[in-house]
Motif scaffolding. Structure first.
Motif, PDB file in Angstrom:
ATOM      1  N   ASN A 119       0.800  -1.361  -0.040  1.00 18.83           N
ATOM      2  CA  ASN A 119      -0.199   0.001   0.059  1.00 18.83           C
ATOM      3  C   ASN A 119       0.707   1.348  -0.031  1.00 18.83           C
ATOM      4  OD1 ASN A 119      -2.276   1.843   0.045  1.00 18.83           O
ATOM      5  ND2 ASN A 119      -2.557   1.402   2.322  1.00 18.83           N
ATOM      6  N   PRO A 120       1.032   2.039  -1.216  1.00 15.59           N
ATOM      7  CA  PRO A 120       0.260   1.934  -2.263  1.00 15.59           C
ATOM      8  C   PRO A 120       0.638   0.849  -3.062  1.00 15.59           C
ATOM      9  CG  PRO A 120       1.551   3.742  -2.378  1.00 15.59           C
ATOM     10  CD  PRO A 120       1.773   3.178  -1.140  1.00 15.59           C
ATOM     11  N   PRO A 121       0.137   0.066  -4.082  1.00 10.29           N
ATOM     12  CA  PRO A 121       0.650  -1.060  -4.988  1.00 10.29           C
ATOM     13  C   PRO A 121       1.605  -0.279  -5.891  1.00 10.29           C
ATOM     14  CG  PRO A 121      -1.896  -0.590  -5.368  1.00 10.29           C
ATOM     15  CD  PRO A 121      -1.422   0.321  -4.265  1.00 10.29           C
ATOM     16  N   VAL A 122       2.319  -1.410  -6.289  1.00  9.71           N
ATOM     17  CA  VAL A 122       3.490  -1.054  -7.464  1.00  9.71           C
ATOM     18  C   VAL A 122       2.656  -0.399  -8.519  1.00  9.71           C
ATOM     19  CG1 VAL A 122       5.137  -2.069  -8.830  1.00  9.71           C
ATOM     20  CG2 VAL A 122       5.064  -2.827  -6.534  1.00  9.71           C
ATOM     21  N   ARG A 123       3.151   0.717  -9.124  1.00  7.27           N
ATOM     22  CA  ARG A 123       2.571   0.903 -10.427  1.00  7.27           C
ATOM     23  C   ARG A 123       2.421  -0.059 -11.492  1.00  7.27           C
ATOM     24  NH1 ARG A 123       5.262   5.468 -13.995  1.00  7.27           N
ATOM     25  NH2 ARG A 123       6.931   4.191 -13.346  1.00  7.27           N
ATOM     26  N   PHE A 124       1.502  -0.360 -12.119  1.00  9.23           N
ATOM     27  CA  PHE A 124       1.232  -1.399 -13.142  1.00  9.23           C
ATOM     28  C   PHE A 124       1.099  -0.710 -14.478  1.00  9.23           C
ATOM     29  CE2 PHE A 124      -1.406  -4.301 -15.796  1.00  9.23           C
ATOM     30  CZ  PHE A 124      -0.680  -5.230 -15.858  1.00  9.23           C
ATOM     31  N   ARG A 125       2.201  -1.254 -15.232  1.00 10.45           N
ATOM     32  CA  ARG A 125       1.677  -0.875 -16.926  1.00 10.45           C
ATOM     33  C   ARG A 125       1.524  -2.057 -17.605  1.00 10.45           C
ATOM     34  NH1 ARG A 125       6.453   3.739 -17.409  1.00 10.45           N
ATOM     35  NH2 ARG A 125       7.811   1.701 -16.905  1.00 10.45           N
TER      36      ARG A 125
END
Length: 180
Positions: A119-125
């Protein structure tokens, strides 16, 4: 370890400082650990998670924190991209960073560990896959694992210290600790 030594194994959450005080009001160890007289043996960056060992035993603290003692530490590292064998071999051989050549590391690809959500999550691309590697080092230069993976072209997205010496985070929930 001396007979009155206290040891705390803490599974440090993301964005918690590895100290008991902070002038800026950020989360620190005091928000989680209620054991008097112990201090972190080494550091774990605010943006890293996992095992932090605390103790009141100066000799043990020195052994764990001093690079000359070569205490091994294992990290689970989520990187941007699928790390190839050439990059892993470079890390095994040692890479030249600004502050010198790293000692050879043990490196292997691993399945994503079943761990707590960050939290927060890893930025997903969507266009860039990620992979996990297990890296074991015997030194502790500042932000070393992050700098090593970036050096071989795979920036670290999430870093979890799994093991210090013979201690691991097995059975310790994120934000919790065991004390003995």
């Amino acid at each position: 370890m001396s007979s009155n030594a206290k040891v705390v194994l803490f599974n440090k959450p993301f964005q918690v400082l590895s100290q008991f005080t902070d002038a800026d009001g950020r989360e620190t160890l005091k928000d989680y650990i209620d054991v008097p007289g112990v201090y972190a043996a080494g550091r774990l960056d605010r943006d890293s998670e996992g095992l932090l060992v605390l103790t009141n035993d100066g000799k043990l603290q020195h052994k764990l924190a001093n690079p000359k003692a070569k205490t091994s530490k294992t990290y689970w590292v989520q990187v941007e991209g699928i790390m190839d064998e050439k990059a892993m071999q470079a890390l095994r051989d040692g890479v030249e960073l600004k502050d010198g050549l790293t000692r050879p590391a043990k490196v292997k690809a691993m399945e994503a560990p079943s761990v707590w959500p960050r939290n927060p999550p890893v930025r997903f691309r969507q266009s860039i896959p990620t992979s996990w590697v297990e890296i074991t080092i015997t030194e502790g230069k500042n932000r070393q694992v992050r700098r090593m993976t970036a050096h071989v072209g795979y920036p670290t997205l999430r870093l979890i210290r799994y093991r210090v010496g013979n201690w691991t985070i097995d059975g310790i929930d994120n934000g919790s600790y065991v004390y003995f």
